[in-house]
Scaffold this active site. Structure first.
Site, PDB file in Angstrom:
ATOM      1  CE  LYS A  42      -8.116   9.328 -31.961  1.00  0.00           C
ATOM      2  NZ  LYS A  42      -8.727   8.149 -31.296  1.00  0.00           N
ATOM      3  CG  ASP A 118      -6.102   9.995 -28.346  1.00  0.00           C
ATOM      4  OD1 ASP A 118      -6.975  10.837 -28.050  1.00  0.00           O
ATOM      5  OD2 ASP A 118      -6.252   9.149 -29.249  1.00  0.00           O
ATOM      6  CG  ASP A 119      -2.928  10.197 -31.461  1.00  0.00           C
ATOM      7  OD1 ASP A 119      -1.952   9.706 -30.862  1.00  0.00           O
ATOM      8  OD2 ASP A 119      -3.790   9.497 -32.023  1.00  0.00           O
ATOM      9  CE1 TYR A 163      -1.145   5.988 -27.935  1.00  0.00           C
ATOM     10  CE2 TYR A 163      -1.521   8.353 -27.709  1.00  0.00           C
ATOM     11  CZ  TYR A 163      -1.221   7.258 -28.494  1.00  0.00           C
ATOM     12  OH  TYR A 163      -1.000   7.426 -29.843  1.00  0.00           O
ATOM     13  CD1 TRP A 222      -6.902   2.016 -28.303  1.00  0.00           C
ATOM     14  CD2 TRP A 222      -8.247   3.570 -27.440  1.00  0.00           C
ATOM     15  NE1 TRP A 222      -7.390   2.753 -29.339  1.00  0.00           N
ATOM     16  CE2 TRP A 222      -8.228   3.719 -28.844  1.00  0.00           C
ATOM     17  CE3 TRP A 222      -9.019   4.456 -26.686  1.00  0.00           C
ATOM     18  CZ2 TRP A 222      -8.943   4.711 -29.507  1.00  0.00           C
ATOM     19  CZ3 TRP A 222      -9.734   5.437 -27.351  1.00  0.00           C
ATOM     20  CH2 TRP A 222      -9.708   5.566 -28.741  1.00  0.00           C
ATOM     21  CG  ASN A 224      -4.442   1.055 -31.011  1.00  0.00           C
ATOM     22  OD1 ASN A 224      -5.613   1.333 -31.261  1.00  0.00           O
ATOM     23  ND2 ASN A 224      -3.661   1.857 -30.294  1.00  0.00           N
ATOM     24  CG  ASP A 229      -6.123   3.711 -37.701  1.00  0.00           C
ATOM     25  OD1 ASP A 229      -5.156   2.966 -37.457  1.00  0.00           O
ATOM     26  OD2 ASP A 229      -6.612   4.481 -36.847  1.00  0.00           O
TER      27      ASP A 229
END
Length: 873
Positions: A42, A118-119, A163, A222, A224, A229
């Site tokens: 990112k 995303d985000d 997502y 995906w 996590n 982070d």
């Protein structure tokens, strides 16, 4: 298209991995059978913020080499781009720039791509609203066009804005956005999903089928689970968990987004590969018994996968590596790692020294970065490296990992080096040791804590490392007390298992760690068994002290792990995990000291513990963050294990107390904190005299009145308020203390009634009051009547005074002392503390300000140079 995508996505926020680290990752993936790596950090500007810009010549060369490196390891390189923050979906210019960027990457040899939305905000600009009927239509239009432009690559992935289930509006099954995505997106494009939440504790086949019904295809997860982070104080070393192996047949793929620190991901990635093999039915792999696995899906057991990973990791962590993961030159040539020589350091210890490492230009760290300076400092002091065991011993230790761990659990508690306990232990102590899992300790040896006859128990860092058959080949470090430290740098399977237990998973701690938290909670909840108001000893008090002893031993074991870890020759892993171990080590020093203080000093009639004991339900088997009884994402509480211990201390409303970075240069110096005992008075007077002499140029009267300085600064506290004094010790003995008074008004009355008259007889009042010498100034303290205004004492009823040796290099130890005292004062009812500092003592001012103290202007001080600082508890 690959039959099943399984691998790693570098998709975290924060500093991206270096090119060299990624090549190490590819070798891991090749060794364990993982097939896909997705590039999507990112904080890579040209991945997200500056996505329109193409790569420079130098960047292009690096990416091309990375794609080639992945291919050589049999890993498919997936390039991901995130244009969603500012793309205009209807703009032909933006679309052309996106195509240009991906065409450039395709020229590097990359044949797999992902586009991520995303985000980002759901809102569209006015131009897009005129062109597209919804946000989902805009995204699918761009994704489909890019997919066709790239020639319909075999791997092309799409990350929707919704997502996970918790982001779906109004719900997963009723989400209009996801329904459009499923209907409009090309069926050959894979859709990324994270589960029920951003960080899903579990992913079940039923939940996957529910998603599949909405998006019209099998999702690619995906994952996590090990991402850290969002929490700077947490790292996750635990095994891949909460995903049954049967998911392999129901998913398009599984990509793990791991810890930001590469070295922290060995076990997560290793166990992910085991999970993948179980889902494939073990084809082409052997079971633990050596037989070929069946063709059908095999159940995945996280604990068995962890055992296999630990057996490999113990060999990896004991390799003599520089920060760039390069083998040291002499090791690669088959020679001993380094030439050891004895040098005398500044504190007089005789310690082994290693010749300076060869820092090559390929190191990942800049020549003057903080971590590079750390390595150089460790090289200079000889504290950062010790000789390793022979390669054959290292290998056999790795293969024996599971067996040794099982045997250690069967045989009961043992010392840090594997030596068994001497003597017999009462049943309550045995039960307490089993409850908190003190395996690997030697509780027969007393702590550096109280002198003979005092309360408390524990293993000091210097005592606990004396004998270790598992650490053959190490060099001895001689302490001033004549004891030998075994710090070989060779971490054992038991060490690594404890590390995994401490830094397990976002939703749960390891068994031993969870037990330690429960013990701390029990000791606080039942401290009335040993309170100052308890007149008769009982079996409950015996049980409390036995469990307290076991808790202290467990804390000592973790502190010893920190020192062993810092001495490791694998500097790559030291650099990545040092801040996390330092954090828990510091916290447990405070927790241990507070538990020792509870014995006979807590006044349950004075203060109710309910305000800090039951405010959160942290101590439970599955310790997910809970707010008002409702489970949420793991970032609701970011402190991890250290944070949960800190939350159970009385000073829980003080985030600034603990949110401090670790020292730039870690040290092997051993420190302990414990309550004061009268036998400590002489040593503390000596420390106080050394502190005063270091600040004062004139030392008149020191020989004539050897106790004057101690009587002036410590005597009244140690005599009238000994329960509110904590001692800081290193290998040489006491090196500091902090003293306090719970109620200053009562304390001053006691001074006037007993302490000052005795001191006035001992030190006569100077006849001339002008031009006093420093010694006469100290004497005058006993002939004046100190006082503080009621306005100050109303808000800040308690007084504290810190005294630490000027040679103390780590300010965190002074912080720990103050936190211990503030916890004790708060537990017995204080609502605020204050202290008097010298305005010219900048270091002391900075320390107290960092702990939340504020200057109180207008408060009366005892000297013209003094300032009053206060802090509410």
């Amino acid at each position: 298209m690959l039959p099943f995508i399984c691998g790693i996505v570098e998709g975290f926020y924060g500093r991206p991995w270096s090119m060299e680290q990624r090549l190490v990752l590819f070798k891991w993936m090749q060794r364990w059978g993982l097939n896909v790596y997705m590039y999507g950090p990112k904080d890579d500007l040209k991945h997200r913020l500056l996505w329109r810009e193409t790569y420079s010549v130098e960047e292009s060369a690096q990416l091309k080499a990375l794609v080639l490196g992945a291919r050589e390891c049999g890993v498919e390189f997936v390039y991901a781009i995130s244009p969603g923050q500012d793309i205009t979906f209807s703009s032909s210019c933006d679309l052309a720039l996106l195509k240009q960027k991906l065409r450039q990457v395709k020229g590097f040899g990359c044949m797999a791509f992902a586009i991520l939305f995303d985000d980002i905000d759901h809102a569209m600009c006015p131009t897009d609203k005129e062109t597209f009927s919804s946000f989902a239509h805009a995204q699918t239009s761009v994704a489909n066009e890019i997919y066709r432009y790239l020639g319909e690559p075999p791997v092309f992935l799409f990350c929707p804005t919704e997502y996970c289930s918790s982001l779906c509006y109004p719900s997963l099954s009723k989400s209009y956005y996801l329904k459009v995505i499923g209907d409009e997106l090309d069926p050959a494009i894979g859709i990324i999903w994270t589960g029920s939440t951003v960080i899903s504790k579990e992913i079940t086949p039923e939940s996957v089928e529910e998603v599949q019904d909405v998006i019209k295809r099998r999702p690619l997860i995906w994952d996590n689970l090990h991402a850290n982070d969002y929490a700077q104080r947490r790292v996750f070393l635990g095994p891949y968990k909460g995903r049954p192996s049967e998911l392999v047949s129901k998913l398009h793929g599984m990509l793990l987004n791991p810890n930001c620190e590469l070295e922290a991901n060995y076990i997560p990635i290793h166990t992910l590969a085991t999970w993948y093999k179980c889902g494939l039915g073990g084809k082409g792999t052997a079971t633990e018994g050596g037989e070929e696995g069946p063709d059908s899906c095999r159940p995945y057991c996280p604990s068995e996968a962890l055992n296999l990973a630990l057996a490999d990791w113990v060999k990896e962590v004991n390799r003599p590596l520089s920060p760039s993961r390069q083998l040291l030159k002499d090791e690669t040539e088959g020679q001993p790692r380094s030439k050891l020589s004895n040098v005398v350091t500044q504190n007089g210890n005789i310690e082994p020294r290693t010749e300076k490492l060869d820092m090559r230009a390929t190191d990942l760290l800049s020549q003057r970065s903080p971590l590079k300076e750390l390595e150089l400092e460790l090289d200079k002091t000889g504290e950062g490296s010790c000789e390793l065991t022979r390669e054959d011993s290292e290998t056999s230790a790795g293969h024996r990992a599971v067996t040794e761990e099982a045997e250690s659990r069967k045989t009961g508690p043992s010392g840090p080096g594997g030596s068994e306990r001497d003597g017999t232990v009462s049943d309550p102590e045995k039960r307490a040791a089993e409850r908190v899992g003190t395996g690997g300790l030697d509780p027969a040896k007393p702590s550096s804590g109280p002198p003979a006859g005092g309360k408390g128990c524990g293993v000091t860092e210097r005592d606990g490392a004396e004998a270790s058959p598992e650490r053959d080949g190490g060099e001895d470090r001689v302490s001033p007390a004549g004891r030998t430290l075994r710090l070989t740098g060779a971490l054992t399977p038991a060490d690594l298992r404890l590390m995994v237990d401490l830094f397990h998973l976002p939703y749960e701690h390891g068994e031993e760690t969870a037990s330690l938290l429960r013990e701390f909670h029990w000791l606080k909840s039942n401290s009335d068994f040993v309170s100052a108001n308890t007149k008769v000893e009982s079996k409950k008090a015996e049980e409390w002290r036995a469990r307290s002893c076991a808790f202290q031993l467990s804390c000592d074991r973790i502190v010893q792990l920190y020192r062993q870890f810092i001495s490791s020759s694998n500097r790559a892993i030291v650099y990545d995990l040092y801040p996390y171990l330092w954090d828990i080590r510091n916290t447990l020093l405070v927790a241990k000291a507070f538990v020792m203080w509870l014995d006979g000093r807590i006044e349950r009639d004075t203060y109710s513990f309910n305000s800090w004991m039951n405010c959160f339900q942290w101590c439970r088997t599955g310790s997910a963050p809970v707010v008002l009884g409702v489970a949420g994402e793991t970032w609701i509480y970011r402190g991890g294990l250290a944070g949960e211990f800190q939350m159970m201390l009385p000073v829980t409303n003080s985030s600034e107390l603990f949110n401090q970075p670790p020292p730039l240069f870690p040290t092997l110096k051993s420190y302990t904190i414990r309550p004061f005992f009268q036998e400590d008075k002489k040593a503390l007077y000596t420390v106080c005299r050394e502190i005063h002499n270091a600040k004062s140029q004139e030392k008149d009267g020191t020989d004539v009145y050897p106790d004057l300085i101690g009587d002036r600064f410590l005597g009244h506290f140690l005599t009238l308020c000994p329960d509110y004094c904590f001692v800081l010790e290193d290998e040489e003995g006491a090196c500091g203390c902090v003293c306090g008074a719970l109620e200053v008004s009562s304390f001053l009355k006691g001074c006037e009634a007993a302490w000052f008259p005795a001191m006035q007889e001992k030190y006569s009042k100077p006849t001339a009051l002008d031009n006093l010498t420093p010694t006469q100034e100290l004497m005058m303290f006993f002939h004046r009547k100190p006082s503080f205004p009621d306005s100050l004492l109303y808000r800040f009823p308690s007084l504290i005074q810190l005294n630490v040796h000027p040679q103390l290099q780590d300010s965190s130890e002074a912080r720990n002392l103050i936190i211990c005292l503030m916890s004790a004062l708060k537990a017995n009812g204080s609502q605020g503390v204050f202290c008097e500092l010298k305005a010219r003592n900048k270091l002391a001012l900075q320390l107290h300000v960092s702990l939340g103290f504020l200057e109180l202007p207008g408060a009366e001080v005892s000297s013209p140079e003094g300032v009053i600082f206060g802090r509410l508890l």
